[in-house]
Design an enzyme around this catalytic site. Structure first.
Site, PDB file in Angstrom:
ATOM      1  N   HIS A 101       4.590   6.321  11.455  1.00 35.84           N
ATOM      2  CA  HIS A 101       5.846   5.565  11.504  1.00 35.84           C
ATOM      3  C   HIS A 101       7.039   6.479  11.738  1.00 35.84           C
ATOM      4  CE1 HIS A 101       5.162   1.350  10.818  1.00 35.84           C
ATOM      5  NE2 HIS A 101       4.637   1.465   9.614  1.00 35.84           N
ATOM      6  N   GLU A 111       1.539   5.754   7.671  1.00 32.18           N
ATOM      7  CA  GLU A 111       2.929   5.980   7.245  1.00 32.18           C
ATOM      8  C   GLU A 111       3.516   7.201   7.952  1.00 32.18           C
ATOM      9  OE1 GLU A 111       3.910   3.424   5.937  1.00 32.18           O
ATOM     10  OE2 GLU A 111       2.096   2.637   5.005  1.00 32.18           O
ATOM     11  N   MET A 162       4.822   3.137   1.895  1.00 34.01           N
ATOM     12  CA  MET A 162       6.076   2.918   2.613  1.00 34.01           C
ATOM     13  C   MET A 162       6.561   4.197   3.287  1.00 34.01           C
ATOM     14  SD  MET A 162       8.454   0.873   3.498  1.00 34.01           S
ATOM     15  CE  MET A 162       9.810   1.435   4.517  1.00 34.01           C
ATOM     16  N   GLY A 220       0.825  -1.208   0.000  1.00 35.49           N
ATOM     17  CA  GLY A 220       0.000   0.000   0.000  1.00 35.49           C
ATOM     18  C   GLY A 220       0.857   1.255   0.000  1.00 35.49           C
TER      19      GLY A 220
HETATM   20  N1  BES Z   1       6.253  -0.644   6.139  1.00 37.67           N
HETATM   21  C1  BES Z   1       5.059  -0.983   5.465  1.00 37.67           C
HETATM   22  C2  BES Z   1       5.225  -1.207   4.001  1.00 37.67           C
HETATM   23  C3  BES Z   1       5.937  -2.473   3.617  1.00 37.67           C
HETATM   24  C4  BES Z   1       5.378  -3.678   3.849  1.00 37.67           C
HETATM   25  C5  BES Z   1       7.144  -2.479   2.993  1.00 37.67           C
HETATM   26  C6  BES Z   1       6.022  -4.847   3.459  1.00 37.67           C
HETATM   27  C7  BES Z   1       7.786  -3.630   2.633  1.00 37.67           C
HETATM   28  C8  BES Z   1       7.230  -4.819   2.844  1.00 37.67           C
HETATM   29  C9  BES Z   1       3.994   0.108   5.643  1.00 37.67           C
HETATM   30  O1  BES Z   1       4.145   0.889   6.766  1.00 37.67           O
HETATM   31  C10 BES Z   1       2.693  -0.588   5.793  1.00 37.67           C
HETATM   32  O2  BES Z   1       2.509  -1.238   6.781  1.00 37.67           O
HETATM   33  N2  BES Z   1       1.808  -0.473   4.815  1.00 37.67           N
HETATM   34  C11 BES Z   1       0.552  -1.157   4.768  1.00 37.67           C
HETATM   35  C12 BES Z   1      -0.607  -0.239   4.988  1.00 37.67           C
HETATM   36  C13 BES Z   1      -0.897   0.066   6.413  1.00 37.67           C
HETATM   37  C14 BES Z   1      -2.065   1.032   6.522  1.00 37.67           C
HETATM   38  C15 BES Z   1      -1.174  -1.137   7.255  1.00 37.67           C
HETATM   39  C16 BES Z   1       0.460  -1.728   3.375  1.00 37.67           C
HETATM   40  O3  BES Z   1       1.281  -1.385   2.547  1.00 37.67           O
HETATM   41  O4  BES Z   1      -0.433  -2.532   3.136  1.00 37.67           O
HETATM   42 ZN    ZN Z   2       3.435   0.067   8.551  1.00 38.02          ZN
END
Ligand code: BES
Ligand code: ZN
Length: 850
Positions: free
Chosen positions: A294, A291, A256, A254
């Site tokens: 974070h 994000e 980063m 989704g």
């Molecule tokens: N850090 C993650 C993105 C990520 C996930 C990067 C896996 C690499 C591998 C980001 O903070 C995240 O958690 N994104 C979620 C959305 C969130 C609202 C839970 C996502 O991308 O689905």
């Molecule tokens: Zn996350």
């Protein structure tokens, strides 16, 4: 390429890296197929480490030159990285490598999307950019110079120089490599600014491709609200002069949280009323917040190793849920989250992929960005807060930020701040992080002489690698209601810590009705055989909005299961109770819309399986259709009123009030369509001026097996818009009749717009196929085969997205022998594909239970 023997990494094997990094300087000379990356890194021996092996990760890199303190060296190179002899003193490492972003289809490291360069480094993508100790406990400041003939050149931190064809960025905050980001492209900014509460001016930009300018306003507002909220609620201020967000079309996840330069899947940030649904808006608001949050929970305080992923993700999901509760409706958000938990986390926790919130081993970390780590991880924080209370939670968080700012931490560090703040021993609570599986809490009740006694017992089924389970600390929020619906005891949190415990409530005038697990106070399965009369009473009377909804849900589930197994008729208690709730104009429309929801067909399959009945997907589908039809007839007279309540006489606004009304109106339209064959939906489609209405009406038409003309018109109207076309693909597969589903999906794979290398488009089609329960489980196995064919095709192109989608098969053992054979056959076929990625290999192996 697949390793000869895939290696497993264990939490217990953690050791610190032998060297610390004081600074990183990177220079990028961008070229589509031959980008040169020059690094200059200041290392020094780590006094806390014993192993001084100098190993740098590096994959798919061509080393041009390496030097230590200016002297050229020839390191030992493997397909995983390099080792070199280094001084036992501080030294400067320099390397020049060449990479090929133009051929990077895995979307990890530096890659290209529509002519734009962008990066994705979490979890282990930085090693595809240059040689580096690519692990989250190695933190350093970064200075980045980008040379390239594109107008917009971005990286982390603050801009510290630029000219024709170049830009320099400096990030003063030490960070692990997974937070590195670079973007270069022909982008336009949607600018704004924010003044922090201590008076720092922050320049904000949302960068998009030309043409998408009109879809930025909502995301920008959400960002400013998030910044303000984190100051107000957690006292967290932003810490750089600029905050950039970039939208990219090709993205595995989704979004980063790269420091100062968040990169978003365009589906997770771009929105306009004409092209996005209310659900899209709400999700975008939550992801922007997530994000952004974070920046403190993830970036300033990061993870020591990837086993600690829930430290940042569970906490940040918890924080974004608090934010959504505050911005919208607390009960509605809670109900949405529980629906989601049951739909995604429970199947994971009760199947072959079950793992602890903090896993103890993995082969490919990308496979552990799971609903368990995220959503159960957030539930664990919610329980902790409920157990210690809001004030202690706030104090513990203050201590966490103060004590660990700038560090790479563990779950032990996290729990220690709570122990130090409250004096509580959390060693038993810690089992939530190490024990997998969903605990079941069984309820027994006793009433005698004015005393009501509640006996709760807990147990957890065995899960892969864990046969014996110990009792966990389970906060069970309970309230007692009198016969007239008055609360005779307000909500109290019982702490279940033993296998079985009893709680007595004395001095009661009459036998109360207990409302148990209020607010879904713990992520457990509550086994409470209290009968439908009591459920109907709670549906009518419960003062806890979550449990009121839950009562309706369990009535619906009970009636559906009886319709399937006993050929029963729809239960009148359910239908009457629902009618009463829908009539109550004082109830939030969004809440009433949720009351109209039913358990998913997959949840019904799980419930049947658990009670020893083999689920028949077609029978489940038929029961839902019958109950829907019965509901439509039962509430028929009310439907015009529900429609009129949902008519909005104001410009479109995606906020809670309007979107709740549209949700209720949409649910009413769906019921109406079962009575009028789609006539009203066709009218609504014709006059729809926003995507929520347009898509709702179209889905009603498709479900009525109408809407061919509208579907074609929709395509002509939106063929230029990728995000809307994803909906067009998804809707057709989701709404197809069970027997038509595999063919519908198959035909769509031949459509010129099925750009399968784009993860959003692939998921729109194949994800919808897997989610269409009765369609996916057609007896001939056609859907299994179609999905497997495409997973095999996608794997060499994009292993991460392929591996994630293998979970469509995780419930295979619930079904009959024929379906099991068909699914096992496809899983085996995938697993035997030559050169299968490590990601997908791990997933299919675990699902098969080999
Ligand atoms: N850090 C993650 C993105 C990520 C996930 C990067 C896996 C690499 C591998 C980001 O903070 C995240 O958690 N994104 C979620 C959305 C969130 C609202 C839970 C996502 O991308 O689905
Ligand atoms: Zn996350």
């Amino acid at each position: 390429m697949r390793d000869a023997a895939p290696t497993t990494i264990y939490l217990k094997d953690y050791t610190p890296f032998g060297y610390l990094v004081d600074s990183v300087h990177l220079t990028f000379n961008l070229a589509q197929h031959a980008t040169r990356v020059t690094s200059r890194i200041a290392f020094r021996p780590n006094p806390d480490a014993t192993d001084r092996t100098f190993f740098l990760h590096g994959e798919e890199l061509t080393l041009i030159r390496a030097a230590i303190d200016g002297e050229v060296i020839s390191p030992d190179i493997s397909d995983k990285g390099l080792t070199a002899q280094v001084p036992d003193a501080p030294f400067i490492w320099e390397a020049e490598v060449e990479i090929d972003p133009g051929n990077n289809t895995a979307l990890e490291g530096l890659y290209m999307s529509n002519g734009m360069y962008c990066t994705q480094c979490e979890a282990e993508g930085f090693r595809k950019i240059t040689y580096y100790p690519d692990r989250p406990d190695v933190m350093s400041t970064f200075t980045v110079r980008i040379n390239g003939d594109l107008p917009v050149l971005l990286s982390n931190g603050n801009p510290t120089g630029s000219g024709e064809g170049w830009a320099e960025w400096t990030d003063p905050w030490p960070k692990p490599a997974y937070l590195f980001a670079l973007v270069a492209g022909e982008l336009v900014a949607h600018p704004d600014k924010f003044t922090t509460r201590s008076g720092r001016d922050v320049e904000l930009n949302l960068w998009v491709r030309p043409g998408d300018e009109g879809k930025c306003a909502f995301g920008m507002e959400a960002l400013k609200q998030s910044m303000k909220w984190d100051e107000d609620v957690y006292s967290r201020e932003y810490d750089l002069d600029v905050f950039n967000i970039v939208a990219v079309d090709d993205f595995n996840m989704g979004a980063m949280e790269n420091k100062g330069l968040n990169i978003f899947n365009s589906s997770a940030v771009l929105a306009s009323p004409e092209t996005s649904t209310d659900t899209n808006f709400e999700r975008i608001e939550a992801i922007i917040a997530h994000e952004y949050f974070h920046n403190w929970t993830g970036n300033r305080i990061t993870c020591r190793d990837w086993f600690q992923l829930c430290l940042k993700e569970g906490l940040t999901v918890f924080r974004d849920a608090q934010f959504t509760s505050d911005m919208r409706s607390e009960p509605v958000k809670r109900i949405h989250d529980v629906i989601d938990l049951r739909a995604r986390q429970f199947p994971e926790d009760n199947g072959p992929l079950s793992h602890p919130v903090r896993p103890e081993s993995f082969q490919e970390i990308n496979n552990f960005y799971t609903s368990t780590v995220y959503e159960k991880g957030a539930e664990v924080i919610g329980m902790l807060k409920r157990l210690v209370g809001d004030d202690a939670y706030a104090k513990a968080l203050d201590l966490y930020f103060e004590r660990h700012d700038g560090q790479a931490c563990t779950i032990e560090d996290w729990l220690q701040v709570f122990e130090d703040t409250t004096g509580r021993d959390l060693s038993q609570f810690k089992r939530w992080y190490s024990q997998s599986g969903t605990p079941r809490v069984k309820v027994a009740e006793d009433w005698a002489d004015g005393t009501y006694t509640l006996t709760l017992s807990q147990s957890t089924n065995p899960t892969p690698g864990q046969s014996e389970k110990l009792p966990q600390v389970i906060p069970v929020a309970v309230g007692l209601l009198g016969a007239n619906g008055d609360e005779v005891r307000g909500t109290e949190v019982l702490e279940l810590t033993e296998a079985e415990q009893s709680y007595s409530f004395t001095g009661l005038a009459s036998k109360p009705v207990a409302s148990i697990l209020r607010g879904f106070s713990a992520p457990v399965i509550l086994e409470h055989d209290h009968g439908n009369a009591e459920r109907a009473f709670l549906l009518a009377q419960d003062t806890d909005p979550f449990n009121r909804w839950e009562a309706g849900r369990s009535l619906a589930q009970d009636t559906l299961l009886r319709m399937i197994t006993e050929d029963a008729a729809p239960n009148a208690d359910y239908l009457d109770g629902l009618l009463a709730v829908l009539r109550d104009g004082d109830l939030d429309p969004a809440y009433r819309a949720l009351m109209l929801g039913l358990p998913t067909q997959s949840e019904l399959a799980a419930a049947l399986h658990e009670s020893g009945t083999t689920p028949d997907p077609l029978a489940i589908w038929a029961s839902v259709e019958t109950l829907r039809q019965a509901t439509a007839q039962h509430v028929q007279d009310l439907l015009p009123r529900l429609h009129s309540e949902a008519v909005i006489d104001a410009p479109y606004d995606p906020g809670a009030a309007q979107s709740g009304k549209r949700a209720l109106g949409g649910a009413a339209l769906a019921l109406t369509s079962r009575l009028d064959g789609g006539a009203k939906a066709a009218e609504e489609y014709a006059k729809a001026d926003n995507m929520t209405l347009q898509l709702t009406a179209l889905s009603c038409l498709l479900r009525a097996r109408k809407g061919e003309a509208e579907l074609a018109a929709f395509y002509d109207q939106w063929r230029h818009d990728r995000l809307v076309m994803d909906k067009w693909f998804a809707l057709q597969v989701s709404m197809a009749a069970p027997e038509a589903t595999p063919q519908t999906a198959q035909s769509l794979t031949e459509h010129a717009d099925f750009n399968w290398k784009n993860p959003n488009r692939f998921r729109a089609l194949m994800g919808s196929l897997a989610m269409n329960h009765a369609g996916f489980h057609q007896t001939d196995g056609a859907a299994y085969q179609l999905l497997a064919d495409w997973l095999i095709r996608l794997d060499p192109v994009n292993p991460q997205t392929t591996a994630r989608m293998c979970s469509a098969f995780q419930t295979w053992k619930r079904y009959d022998a024929d379906r099991q054979d068909l699914m096992r056959h496809q899983l085996t076929r995938i697993s035997e594909t030559p050169n299968l990625s490590r990601d997908t290999t791990e997933m299919v192996t675990r699902i098969l239970g080999a």
